[in-house]
Write an enzyme that holds these catalytic residues in place. Structure first.
Site, short mmCIF file in Angstrom:
data_model
loop_
_atom_site.label_atom_id
_atom_site.label_comp_id
_atom_site.label_asym_id
_atom_site.label_seq_id
_atom_site.Cartn_x
_atom_site.Cartn_y
_atom_site.Cartn_z
N CYS A 81 0.83 -1.21 0.00
CA CYS A 81 0.00 0.00 0.00
C CYS A 81 0.87 1.26 0.00
O CYS A 81 1.45 1.58 -1.03
CB CYS A 81 -1.00 -0.05 1.15
SG CYS A 81 -2.38 1.04 0.87
N HIS A 171 -3.29 -5.04 1.67
CA HIS A 171 -2.67 -5.53 2.90
C HIS A 171 -2.99 -7.00 3.10
O HIS A 171 -4.07 -7.31 3.63
CB HIS A 171 -3.23 -4.78 4.11
CG HIS A 171 -2.97 -3.32 4.13
ND1 HIS A 171 -1.95 -2.75 4.85
CD2 HIS A 171 -3.61 -2.29 3.53
CE1 HIS A 171 -1.97 -1.45 4.69
NE2 HIS A 171 -2.97 -1.14 3.89
N GLU A 173 -1.35 -8.66 5.30
CA GLU A 173 -1.02 -8.84 6.74
C GLU A 173 -2.22 -8.54 7.64
O GLU A 173 -2.16 -8.82 8.83
CB GLU A 173 0.20 -7.99 7.12
CG GLU A 173 -0.04 -6.51 7.36
CD GLU A 173 -0.25 -5.69 6.10
OE1 GLU A 173 -0.32 -6.25 4.99
OE2 GLU A 173 -0.37 -4.45 6.24
N1 GLN Z 1 -3.56 6.33 1.16
C1 GLN Z 1 -2.28 6.06 1.74
C2 GLN Z 1 -1.19 6.84 1.02
O1 GLN Z 1 -1.42 7.42 0.02
C3 GLN Z 1 -1.95 4.59 1.72
C4 GLN Z 1 -2.93 3.83 2.58
C5 GLN Z 1 -2.40 2.57 3.16
O2 GLN Z 1 -1.19 2.33 3.21
N2 GLN Z 1 -3.28 1.75 3.64
O3 GLN Z 1 -0.08 6.86 1.47
#
Ligand code: GLN
Length: 189
Positions: A81, A171, A173
């Site tokens: 992410c 994710h 995890e």
């Molecule tokens: N929206 C977050 C970002 O742009 C990422 C979200 C996440 O890691 N769950 O950094």
């Protein structure tokens, strides 16, 4: 794959859950906040969180260049992410600190407000169907060079591998599923 020493960047975000998943796989998680700690590990996970914050902290803690050189030496790195965003060479429509290691363009917060967070089961090349949680996730608009797309959610690319580098928009995890942690651990001996 027992005993592999896997660093989890522990500056901000969901790093504890990665440590738990690594322990369940028989690996040894190591929290990384300094360049000394980076020298002790065989692979690195960059967790989800807020990519702008993690990027600023990596800069402040002097970790950007040491991580880039370990990547160039072939150390496996997996970003989830926010971690995916920090690995991308191009972040569409924003200027922010990034490691700029993978040949892909990502768009932040890209799944739209109505489905900002959701859980699903993904088809992933070479793996059994795997559970995935998306939280204000990015998706990958484009890859080039040696980057390969391993999974799509609907028509959006959400998992990319480029040699020793791996990125997931979601994710694993935060689920019980260990498929992708095992896949990452199998990327090195
Ligand atoms: N929206 C977050 C970002 O742009 C990422 C979200 C996440 O890691 N769950 O950094």
């Amino acid at each position: 794959m027992a005993g592999k020493r896997v660093g989890v960047l522990a500056l901000q975000g969901a790093f504890i859950e990665h440590e738990t998943a690594l322990l369940r796989c028989g690996a040894i998680p190591i929290q990384v906040r300094t360049s000394q700690e980076l020298e002790e590990i065989e692979a690195l996970i960059i967790p989800g969180g807020e990519s702008t914050t993690i990027g600023k902290l990596m800069h402040r803690f002097g970790l950007l260049d040491p991580i880039r050189s370990r990547a160039a030496e072939g150390m496996p790195i997996w970003g989830t992410c926010a971690g995916m965003i920090l690995l991308a060479k191009e972040i569409v429509e924003t200027e922010q600190v990034s490691l700029s290691l993978m040949n892909m363009a990502v768009r932040r917060n890209a799944f739209g407000r109505q489905i900002e967070s959701f859980e699903t089961v993904l088809q992933i090349e070479g793996l059994p169907p795997s559970r995935a949680v998306f939280i204000r996730a990015p998706y990958v608009e484009r890859v080039w060079g040696e980057a390969r797309i391993l999974s799509y959610y609907r028509d959006k690319a959400v998992m990319v591998r480029e040699n020793n580098l791996l990125a997931t928009a979601f994710h694993p995890e935060l689920t019980e599923d260990l498929n992708i942690h095992r896949y990452f651990l199998a990327m090195f001996n």
